[in-house]
Design a protein around this motif. Structure first.
Motif, PDB file in Angstrom:
ATOM      1  N   UNK A  81       0.838  -1.187   0.000  1.00  0.00           N
ATOM      2  CA  UNK A  81       0.000   0.000   0.000  1.00  0.00           C
ATOM      3  C   UNK A  81       0.880   1.245   0.000  1.00  0.00           C
ATOM      4  N   UNK A  82       0.741   2.110  -1.005  1.00  0.00           N
ATOM      5  CA  UNK A  82       1.590   3.303  -1.080  1.00  0.00           C
ATOM      6  C   UNK A  82       1.389   4.230   0.111  1.00  0.00           C
ATOM      7  N   UNK A  83       2.447   4.923   0.456  1.00  0.00           N
ATOM      8  CA  UNK A  83       2.413   5.842   1.598  1.00  0.00           C
ATOM      9  C   UNK A  83       1.916   7.222   1.201  1.00  0.00           C
ATOM     10  N   UNK A  84       1.459   7.383  -0.040  1.00  0.00           N
ATOM     11  CA  UNK A  84       0.967   8.676  -0.522  1.00  0.00           C
ATOM     12  C   UNK A  84      -0.496   8.536  -0.930  1.00  0.00           C
ATOM     13  N   UNK A  85      -1.147   9.666  -1.103  1.00  0.00           N
ATOM     14  CA  UNK A  85      -2.542   9.676  -1.528  1.00  0.00           C
ATOM     15  C   UNK A  85      -2.658   9.150  -2.959  1.00  0.00           C
ATOM     16  N   UNK A  86      -3.829   8.596  -3.320  1.00  0.00           N
ATOM     17  CA  UNK A  86      -3.978   8.039  -4.672  1.00  0.00           C
ATOM     18  C   UNK A  86      -3.712   9.042  -5.784  1.00  0.00           C
ATOM     19  N   UNK A  87      -4.155  10.289  -5.606  1.00  0.00           N
ATOM     20  CA  UNK A  87      -3.918  11.285  -6.649  1.00  0.00           C
ATOM     21  C   UNK A  87      -2.425  11.596  -6.789  1.00  0.00           C
ATOM     22  N   UNK A  88      -1.708  11.532  -5.682  1.00  0.00           N
ATOM     23  CA  UNK A  88      -0.263  11.774  -5.726  1.00  0.00           C
ATOM     24  C   UNK A  88       0.433  10.668  -6.509  1.00  0.00           C
ATOM     25  N   UNK A  89      -0.005   9.435  -6.293  1.00  0.00           N
ATOM     26  CA  UNK A  89       0.566   8.312  -7.021  1.00  0.00           C
ATOM     27  C   UNK A  89       0.267   8.439  -8.523  1.00  0.00           C
ATOM     28  N   UNK A  90      -0.932   8.859  -8.850  1.00  0.00           N
ATOM     29  CA  UNK A  90      -1.267   9.114 -10.252  1.00  0.00           C
ATOM     30  C   UNK A  90      -0.345  10.175 -10.851  1.00  0.00           C
ATOM     31  N   UNK A  91      -0.081  11.225 -10.068  1.00  0.00           N
ATOM     32  CA  UNK A  91       0.775  12.308 -10.561  1.00  0.00           C
ATOM     33  C   UNK A  91       2.203  11.825 -10.787  1.00  0.00           C
ATOM     34  N   UNK A  92       2.686  10.911  -9.947  1.00  0.00           N
ATOM     35  CA  UNK A  92       4.015  10.335 -10.159  1.00  0.00           C
ATOM     36  C   UNK A  92       4.072   9.604 -11.502  1.00  0.00           C
ATOM     37  N   UNK A  93       3.039   8.787 -11.761  1.00  0.00           N
ATOM     38  CA  UNK A  93       2.995   8.051 -13.031  1.00  0.00           C
ATOM     39  C   UNK A  93       2.896   9.035 -14.200  1.00  0.00           C
ATOM     40  N   UNK A  94       2.085  10.068 -14.032  1.00  0.00           N
ATOM     41  CA  UNK A  94       1.944  11.075 -15.084  1.00  0.00           C
ATOM     42  C   UNK A  94       3.277  11.761 -15.359  1.00  0.00           C
ATOM     43  N   UNK A  95       3.996  12.096 -14.300  1.00  0.00           N
ATOM     44  CA  UNK A  95       5.295  12.762 -14.452  1.00  0.00           C
ATOM     45  C   UNK A  95       6.288  11.857 -15.170  1.00  0.00           C
ATOM     46  N   UNK A  96       6.181  10.552 -14.924  1.00  0.00           N
ATOM     47  CA  UNK A  96       7.107   9.600 -15.532  1.00  0.00           C
ATOM     48  C   UNK A  96       6.932   9.501 -17.041  1.00  0.00           C
ATOM     49  N   UNK A  97       5.699   9.675 -17.523  1.00  0.00           N
ATOM     50  CA  UNK A  97       5.427   9.409 -18.939  1.00  0.00           C
ATOM     51  C   UNK A  97       5.043  10.658 -19.740  1.00  0.00           C
ATOM     52  N   UNK A  98       5.047  11.817 -19.122  1.00  0.00           N
ATOM     53  CA  UNK A  98       4.497  13.017 -19.766  1.00  0.00           C
ATOM     54  C   UNK A  98       5.230  13.420 -21.041  1.00  0.00           C
ATOM     55  N   UNK A  99       6.503  13.057 -21.159  1.00  0.00           N
ATOM     56  CA  UNK A  99       7.272  13.452 -22.333  1.00  0.00           C
ATOM     57  C   UNK A  99       7.470  12.312 -23.331  1.00  0.00           C
ATOM     58  N   UNK A 100       6.724  11.237 -23.157  1.00  0.00           N
ATOM     59  CA  UNK A 100       6.900  10.082 -24.035  1.00  0.00           C
ATOM     60  C   UNK A 100       6.404  10.356 -25.463  1.00  0.00           C
ATOM     61  N   UNK A 101       5.355  11.179 -25.587  1.00  0.00           N
ATOM     62  CA  UNK A 101       4.820  11.488 -26.917  1.00  0.00           C
ATOM     63  C   UNK A 101       4.686  12.995 -27.098  1.00  0.00           C
ATOM     64  N   UNK A 102       4.614  13.419 -28.342  1.00  0.00           N
ATOM     65  CA  UNK A 102       4.431  14.828 -28.665  1.00  0.00           C
ATOM     66  C   UNK A 102       3.077  15.324 -28.164  1.00  0.00           C
ATOM     67  N   UNK A 103       2.074  14.443 -28.203  1.00  0.00           N
ATOM     68  CA  UNK A 103       0.714  14.837 -27.820  1.00  0.00           C
ATOM     69  C   UNK A 103       0.492  14.862 -26.315  1.00  0.00           C
ATOM     70  N   UNK A 104       1.449  14.321 -25.543  1.00  0.00           N
ATOM     71  CA  UNK A 104       1.365  14.421 -24.100  1.00  0.00           C
ATOM     72  C   UNK A 104       0.387  13.462 -23.452  1.00  0.00           C
ATOM     73  N   UNK A 105      -0.159  13.883 -22.312  1.00  0.00           N
ATOM     74  CA  UNK A 105      -1.007  13.014 -21.494  1.00  0.00           C
ATOM     75  C   UNK A 105      -2.273  13.736 -21.060  1.00  0.00           C
ATOM     76  N   UNK A 106      -3.221  12.959 -20.560  1.00  0.00           N
ATOM     77  CA  UNK A 106      -4.393  13.490 -19.865  1.00  0.00           C
ATOM     78  C   UNK A 106      -4.458  12.817 -18.498  1.00  0.00           C
ATOM     79  N   UNK A 107      -4.650  13.625 -17.454  1.00  0.00           N
ATOM     80  CA  UNK A 107      -4.839  13.065 -16.115  1.00  0.00           C
ATOM     81  C   UNK A 107      -6.333  12.916 -15.903  1.00  0.00           C
ATOM     82  N   UNK A 108      -6.837  11.717 -16.138  1.00  0.00           N
ATOM     83  CA  UNK A 108      -8.255  11.440 -15.983  1.00  0.00           C
ATOM     84  C   UNK A 108      -8.529  10.957 -14.562  1.00  0.00           C
TER      85      UNK A 108
END
Length: 288
Positions: A81-108
């Motif tokens: 179980x992560x020691x951070x809030x669920x939205x924080x964990x989502x933001x970590x994943x988003x930060x990891x992949x945000x530059x993978x494509x030219x079109x970027x990401x959406x945080x849904x």
């Protein structure tokens, strides 16, 4: 009675991923996994997650949409179980992949969507599941929500193995998803149709007849209410996001589909029947 079974088989090929597109998808998925692993190794104190392909790709029911795109679900799983809030964990994943494509990401709300514009989207839902948890918990922007996509995939595979040995059930799911994708108004999701077909599947040597009979069986299930109940955790209704008007529009379109299917089956030539199916499935449905 016109036999358009072979046209249906050709249609299934036309709406399925080609091998080059599958290979491109696999390469993109692996690149995302490497980015996420590297990010959690070097930029957080959290453990490195595991990954699980889920949804239509896992079920083998993926179709190419009307605009030529498609969606893939790649689950990101933490085994503690992560020691951070669920939205924080989502933001970590988003930060990891945000530059993978030219079109970027959406945080849904329930995933990070990586956009490969004009090609496909890869959705990254984030979960945790410890040794003491019966089911995984999905990260949303506001809370952890119990959700088990593997349980759903396992249920679907069990239904398929029990009811169909030749792949027809999978093809029917694709036909229904392709039909919904041709409608101008909002329709039930692909997973809703997957559940319906797996539940009410009517086998036949011909795909056109199997499609018609399965459609009627699905419609008959709407006697009291129009739902597509998740057979896995959390047992939610896959039509919950459709309002009354949208459900009514769907049922009206579905009735027209069944009416046209019956008419097509009664034609005295393949050409006449195929032209009727074409009106429902779009221009990827072959006439000859």
């Amino acid at each position: 009675m016109a036999n358009t079974h072979n046209q249906f088989l050709k249609f299934e090929q036309a709406i399925s991923l080609t091998l080059p597109r599958k290979n491109k998808l696999i390469a993109s998925r692996q690149a995302l996994q490497r980015r996420i692993i590297e990010y959690f190794k070097t930029k957080t104190t959290l453990p490195v997650p595991k990954f699980y392909i889920q949804g239509s790709y896992k079920m083998k029911t993926m179709v190419v949409k009307k605009d030529g795109s498609y969606d893939v679900d790649l689950g990101v799983y933490f085994l503690t179980k992560p020691s951070v809030e669920p939205i924080t964990l989502q933001k970590y994943v988003a930060d990891a992949v945000k530059d993978q494509t030219v079109s970027g990401i959406e945080h849904r709300d329930k995933c990070i969507r990586v956009i490969y514009k004009g090609d496909f989207d890869i959705d990254l839902p984030v979960y945790y599941k410890t040794l003491y948890d019966k089911h995984p918990f999905l990260a949303t922007k506001t809370k952890w929500q119990e959700s088990d996509p593997k349980e759903l995939c396992d249920w679907f595979e069990k239904q398929r193995k029990e009811k169909d040995k030749g792949g027809q059930l999978l093809r029917l799911v694709k036909y229904f998803k392709a039909w919904a994708g041709q409608r101008n108004k909002r329709m039930p999701s692909g997973i809703a149709f997957s559940i319906w077909v797996a539940t009410y599947y009517k086998a036949n040597l011909r795909d056109d007849i199997a499609f018609y009979e399965t459609a009627k069986a699905i419609r008959n299930s709407f006697f009291w209410e129009t739902i597509s109940r998740n057979p896995a955790t959390p047992g939610d209704d896959f039509l919950a996001k459709l309002d009354y008007t949208q459900k009514s529009n769907f049922k009206e379109a579905f009735n027209v589909l069944i009416r046209d299917a019956e008419e097509a089956l009664q034609q005295d030539s393949q050409l006449k029947a195929s032209n009727i199916w074409l009106q429902q499935f779009g221009d990827k449905f072959p006439i000859i």
